[in-house]
Design a protein around this motif. Structure first.
Motif, PDB file in Angstrom:
ATOM      1  N   SER A 142      35.741  40.821  46.529  1.00 51.58           N
ATOM      2  CA  SER A 142      34.427  41.193  45.995  1.00 51.58           C
ATOM      3  C   SER A 142      34.557  42.315  44.963  1.00 51.58           C
ATOM      4  O   SER A 142      33.968  42.245  43.877  1.00 51.58           O
ATOM      5  CB  SER A 142      33.522  41.630  47.142  1.00 51.58           C
ATOM      6  N   ARG A 143      35.359  43.327  45.276  1.00 53.38           N
ATOM      7  CA  ARG A 143      35.555  44.437  44.340  1.00 53.38           C
ATOM      8  C   ARG A 143      36.287  43.974  43.085  1.00 53.38           C
ATOM      9  O   ARG A 143      35.981  44.409  41.982  1.00 53.38           O
ATOM     10  CB  ARG A 143      36.319  45.567  45.024  1.00 53.38           C
ATOM     11  N   THR A 144      37.276  43.115  43.276  1.00 51.08           N
ATOM     12  CA  THR A 144      38.019  42.578  42.132  1.00 51.08           C
ATOM     13  C   THR A 144      37.074  41.826  41.202  1.00 51.08           C
ATOM     14  O   THR A 144      37.127  41.975  39.978  1.00 51.08           O
ATOM     15  CB  THR A 144      39.154  41.647  42.606  1.00 51.08           C
ATOM     16  N   ALA A 145      36.209  41.003  41.782  1.00 49.13           N
ATOM     17  CA  ALA A 145      35.261  40.231  40.978  1.00 49.13           C
ATOM     18  C   ALA A 145      34.333  41.154  40.201  1.00 49.13           C
ATOM     19  O   ALA A 145      34.049  40.905  39.016  1.00 49.13           O
ATOM     20  CB  ALA A 145      34.453  39.292  41.870  1.00 49.13           C
ATOM     21  N   ALA A 146      33.883  42.211  40.835  1.00 52.11           N
ATOM     22  CA  ALA A 146      32.994  43.149  40.150  1.00 52.11           C
ATOM     23  C   ALA A 146      33.704  43.773  38.950  1.00 52.11           C
ATOM     24  O   ALA A 146      33.136  43.868  37.857  1.00 52.11           O
ATOM     25  CB  ALA A 146      32.514  44.228  41.109  1.00 52.11           C
ATOM     26  N   GLY A 147      34.945  44.167  39.141  1.00 54.74           N
ATOM     27  CA  GLY A 147      35.716  44.748  38.043  1.00 54.74           C
ATOM     28  C   GLY A 147      35.975  43.747  36.932  1.00 54.74           C
ATOM     29  O   GLY A 147      35.852  44.060  35.745  1.00 54.74           O
ATOM     30  N   MET A 148      36.330  42.523  37.318  1.00 50.09           N
ATOM     31  CA  MET A 148      36.598  41.487  36.323  1.00 50.09           C
ATOM     32  C   MET A 148      35.337  41.143  35.533  1.00 50.09           C
ATOM     33  O   MET A 148      35.398  40.970  34.316  1.00 50.09           O
ATOM     34  CB  MET A 148      37.134  40.222  37.010  1.00 50.09           C
ATOM     35  N   ALA A 149      34.224  41.036  36.221  1.00 49.02           N
ATOM     36  CA  ALA A 149      32.969  40.693  35.546  1.00 49.02           C
ATOM     37  C   ALA A 149      32.557  41.798  34.581  1.00 49.02           C
ATOM     38  O   ALA A 149      32.046  41.517  33.490  1.00 49.02           O
ATOM     39  CB  ALA A 149      31.870  40.429  36.571  1.00 49.02           C
ATOM     40  N   GLY A 150      32.800  43.040  34.965  1.00 52.02           N
ATOM     41  CA  GLY A 150      32.474  44.156  34.081  1.00 52.02           C
ATOM     42  C   GLY A 150      33.313  44.153  32.814  1.00 52.02           C
ATOM     43  O   GLY A 150      32.841  44.520  31.741  1.00 52.02           O
ATOM     44  N   LYS A 151      34.556  43.720  32.921  1.00 52.04           N
ATOM     45  CA  LYS A 151      35.441  43.684  31.757  1.00 52.04           C
ATOM     46  C   LYS A 151      35.300  42.395  30.961  1.00 52.04           C
ATOM     47  O   LYS A 151      35.788  42.307  29.845  1.00 52.04           O
ATOM     48  CB  LYS A 151      36.889  43.847  32.207  1.00 52.04           C
ATOM     49  N   ASN A 152      34.696  41.392  31.556  1.00 53.37           N
ATOM     50  CA  ASN A 152      34.592  40.095  30.899  1.00 53.37           C
ATOM     51  C   ASN A 152      33.192  39.525  31.133  1.00 53.37           C
ATOM     52  O   ASN A 152      33.035  38.529  31.842  1.00 53.37           O
ATOM     53  CB  ASN A 152      35.665  39.155  31.451  1.00 53.37           C
ATOM     54  N   PRO A 153      32.155  40.156  30.582  1.00 58.73           N
ATOM     55  CA  PRO A 153      30.775  39.735  30.863  1.00 58.73           C
ATOM     56  C   PRO A 153      30.475  38.293  30.472  1.00 58.73           C
ATOM     57  O   PRO A 153      29.592  37.675  31.056  1.00 58.73           O
ATOM     58  CB  PRO A 153      29.923  40.718  30.067  1.00 58.73           C
ATOM     59  N   LYS A 154      31.220  37.760  29.534  1.00 59.07           N
ATOM     60  CA  LYS A 154      31.017  36.369  29.115  1.00 59.07           C
ATOM     61  C   LYS A 154      31.185  35.413  30.294  1.00 59.07           C
ATOM     62  O   LYS A 154      30.511  34.387  30.379  1.00 59.07           O
ATOM     63  CB  LYS A 154      32.030  36.037  28.007  1.00 59.07           C
ATOM     64  N   TYR A 155      32.071  35.752  31.220  1.00 57.24           N
ATOM     65  CA  TYR A 155      32.356  34.896  32.362  1.00 57.24           C
ATOM     66  C   TYR A 155      31.874  35.488  33.688  1.00 57.24           C
ATOM     67  O   TYR A 155      32.327  35.089  34.756  1.00 57.24           O
ATOM     68  CB  TYR A 155      33.861  34.635  32.464  1.00 57.24           C
ATOM     69  N   ALA A 156      30.946  36.438  33.622  1.00 57.07           N
ATOM     70  CA  ALA A 156      30.508  37.137  34.833  1.00 57.07           C
ATOM     71  C   ALA A 156      30.006  36.172  35.912  1.00 57.07           C
ATOM     72  O   ALA A 156      30.388  36.281  37.087  1.00 57.07           O
ATOM     73  CB  ALA A 156      29.429  38.156  34.499  1.00 57.07           C
ATOM     74  N   ARG A 157      29.181  35.218  35.540  1.00 55.34           N
ATOM     75  CA  ARG A 157      28.640  34.264  36.523  1.00 55.34           C
ATOM     76  C   ARG A 157      29.750  33.394  37.102  1.00 55.34           C
ATOM     77  O   ARG A 157      29.794  33.136  38.301  1.00 55.34           O
ATOM     78  CB  ARG A 157      27.553  33.398  35.870  1.00 55.34           C
ATOM     79  N   PHE A 158      30.649  32.944  36.244  1.00 55.69           N
ATOM     80  CA  PHE A 158      31.766  32.115  36.688  1.00 55.69           C
ATOM     81  C   PHE A 158      32.655  32.902  37.654  1.00 55.69           C
ATOM     82  O   PHE A 158      33.070  32.386  38.692  1.00 55.69           O
ATOM     83  CB  PHE A 158      32.580  31.647  35.467  1.00 55.69           C
TER      84      PHE A 158
END
Length: 149
Positions: free
Chosen positions: A113-129
């Protein structure tokens, strides 16, 4: 490694990817060795040995998960959907492997869950994915070995 105080309770940590990889591998190798030492150190007190072994294992799992979260940040901003999928599949496989050796499921689910939050923050284009892939991995881990969320 470097640490910089950013103020307001924040610090910036700098670590080389290679150093982080080596540390993760080292902790994975060290965990069962220290658990065996704890077991021997308790002598005939098998009950306390089991408690101590589980506690040290939990601390190692937490440290390894934190390092894996940090590691995922190295490439998060440049990932494609295929790479994101592979990343979450790898985290899920790793979690199941560790669960087979007695690791705590919840630590892995929180780590994803934390990893996803960090990844989504750095890559907003794919946040939903990213969120969808994380949810899928967390659900699969929760179901692993017969437990449901």
């Amino acid at each position: 490694m470097s640490v910089e105080n950013m103020g307001n309770g924040y610090v910036k940590v700098g670590v080389k990817q290679e150093d982080l990889e080596a540390s993760i591998a080292g902790l994975r190798q060290l965990k069962p060795i220290l658990q065996a030492q704890v077991t021997r150190g308790n002598g005939n007190n098998t009950r306390q040995a089991a408690i101590d072994r589980a506690e040290i294992g939990k601390h190692f799992d937490t440290a390894i998960n934190a390092m894996l979260i940090l590691y995922s940040a190295f490439e998060a901003s440049e990932m494609t959907e295929e790479e994101i999928t592979k990343q979450f599949e790898a985290m899920e496989r790793e979690a199941k492997k560790e669960i087979d050796t007695g690791a705590d499921k919840i630590a892995f689910m929180c780590g994803i869950s934390r990893t996803a939050a960090g990844m989504a923050g750095k890559n907003p284009k794919y946040a939903r994915f990213i969120t969808d892939k994380a949810k899928e991995a967390i659900e699969n881990i929760a179901k692993y070995k017969g437990q449901q969320m």
